[in-house]
Design an enzyme around this catalytic site. Structure first.
Site, PDB file in Angstrom:
ATOM      1  CD  GLN A  58       4.000  -1.956  -6.220  1.00 25.05           C
ATOM      2  OE1 GLN A  58       4.382  -0.467  -6.140  1.00 25.05           O
ATOM      3  NE2 GLN A  58       5.069  -2.495  -6.876  1.00 25.05           N
ATOM      4  CG  PHE A  83      -2.123  -1.011   1.390  1.00 33.31           C
ATOM      5  CD1 PHE A  83      -3.315  -1.130   0.422  1.00 33.31           C
ATOM      6  CD2 PHE A  83      -1.848  -2.691   1.893  1.00 33.31           C
ATOM      7  CE1 PHE A  83      -4.215  -1.844   0.687  1.00 33.31           C
ATOM      8  CE2 PHE A  83      -2.720  -3.112   2.021  1.00 33.31           C
ATOM      9  CZ  PHE A  83      -3.576  -3.235   1.244  1.00 33.31           C
ATOM     10  CG  HIS A  84       2.694   2.694  -2.832  1.00 31.86           C
ATOM     11  ND1 HIS A  84       4.074   2.654  -2.866  1.00 31.86           N
ATOM     12  CD2 HIS A  84       3.064   1.917  -3.418  1.00 31.86           C
ATOM     13  CE1 HIS A  84       5.156   2.081  -2.977  1.00 31.86           C
ATOM     14  NE2 HIS A  84       4.395   0.864  -4.039  1.00 31.86           N
ATOM     15  CB  THR A  85      -0.601   5.883   2.083  1.00 28.00           C
ATOM     16  OG1 THR A  85       1.059   6.416   3.144  1.00 28.00           O
ATOM     17  CG2 THR A  85      -1.754   4.472   2.638  1.00 28.00           C
TER      18      THR A  85
END
Length: 162
Positions: free
Chosen positions: A108, A72-74
Site C-alpha cells: 500500500q 494507492f491511497h491519494t
C-alpha cells in the site's frame, strides 16, 4: 434498480474485465485510459491494482512493475471524523513512483509518498513516507532495509539464471 445504475455497473464490469484479460505490459494503457493514472514507458502490471478514488493524482515512472493487489491511497479518509466540526474537509495528496521500481504483492502506498528511482518495495509493505533512491524498503510501516547495492550482491550470490 434504475437503468442508469445498471449501465454504470455494466461499464465498471466491462472495464475490470478488459483489464483482467489484458497482458501485464498492456494493463498500464487501460488503467491510464479508464482511470487517468499517468504512466511512463515499459510499465508492467502483473495483476489487478487498486488506484483509489483519485487515480489522476498518481504518477508512475518508466520501467516499473506493479504486482497484484498494490493499493494507492491519494486521500486521508480520517477527516470524516471531523466532518461535523469542519463540513467538507478533505486531504488529497499526489503519489509519485520513480523510474525502475518494483512494488511487491499487496503493498500500500499512502498519500503524499514519493518513491525514488531504483527502488524495491517488499510485498505487504505499507509505505507511509518517502523512499530514497537506490534502496530496498519493506514492513509496516515500510522502512529502508538495505541499499540496492547490497540487494544486488545478495541476489548474485543466491540467484539462479533461468
Amino acid at each position: 434498480m434504475s437503468t442508469g445504475r445498471i449501465i454504470r455497473l455494466l461499464k465498471k464490469f466491462y472495464v475490470r474485465l478488459r483489464i483482467r484479460a489484458a497482458g501485464p505490459m498492456s494493463r498500464a494503457f487501460l488503467y491510464s485510459r479508464y482511470y487517468g493514472i499517468q504512466f511512463g514507458k515499459n510499465v508492467r502490471i502483473t495483476g489487478l491494482i487498486h488506484p483509489g478514488s483519485e487515480p489522476w493524482l498518481i504518477r508512475v515512472g518508466d520501467n516499473v512493475t506493479l504486482t497484484e493487489g498494490v493499493v494507492f491511497h491519494t486521500h486521508d479518509g480520517g477527516t470524516w471524523v471531523l466532518r461535523d466540526k469542519y463540513p467538507g474537509l478533505n486531504i488529497y495528496k499526489r503519489v509519485v513512483i520513480g523510474n525502475n521500481v518494483f512494488i511487491g504483492y499487496r503493498s500500500q502506498i499512502m498519500p503524499g509518498v514519493k518513491v525514488g528511482d531504483n527502488v524495491i518495495i517488499a510485498a505487504g509493505s505499507v509505505v507511509t513516507r518517502d523512499v530514497p533512491e537506490s534502496s530496498v524498503a519493506g514492513g509496516v510501516p515500510a522502512e529502508v532495509i538495505k541499499s540496492l547495492e547490497n540487494y544486488e550482491r545478495k541476489a548474485l550470490e543466491e540467484g539462479i539464471y533461468i
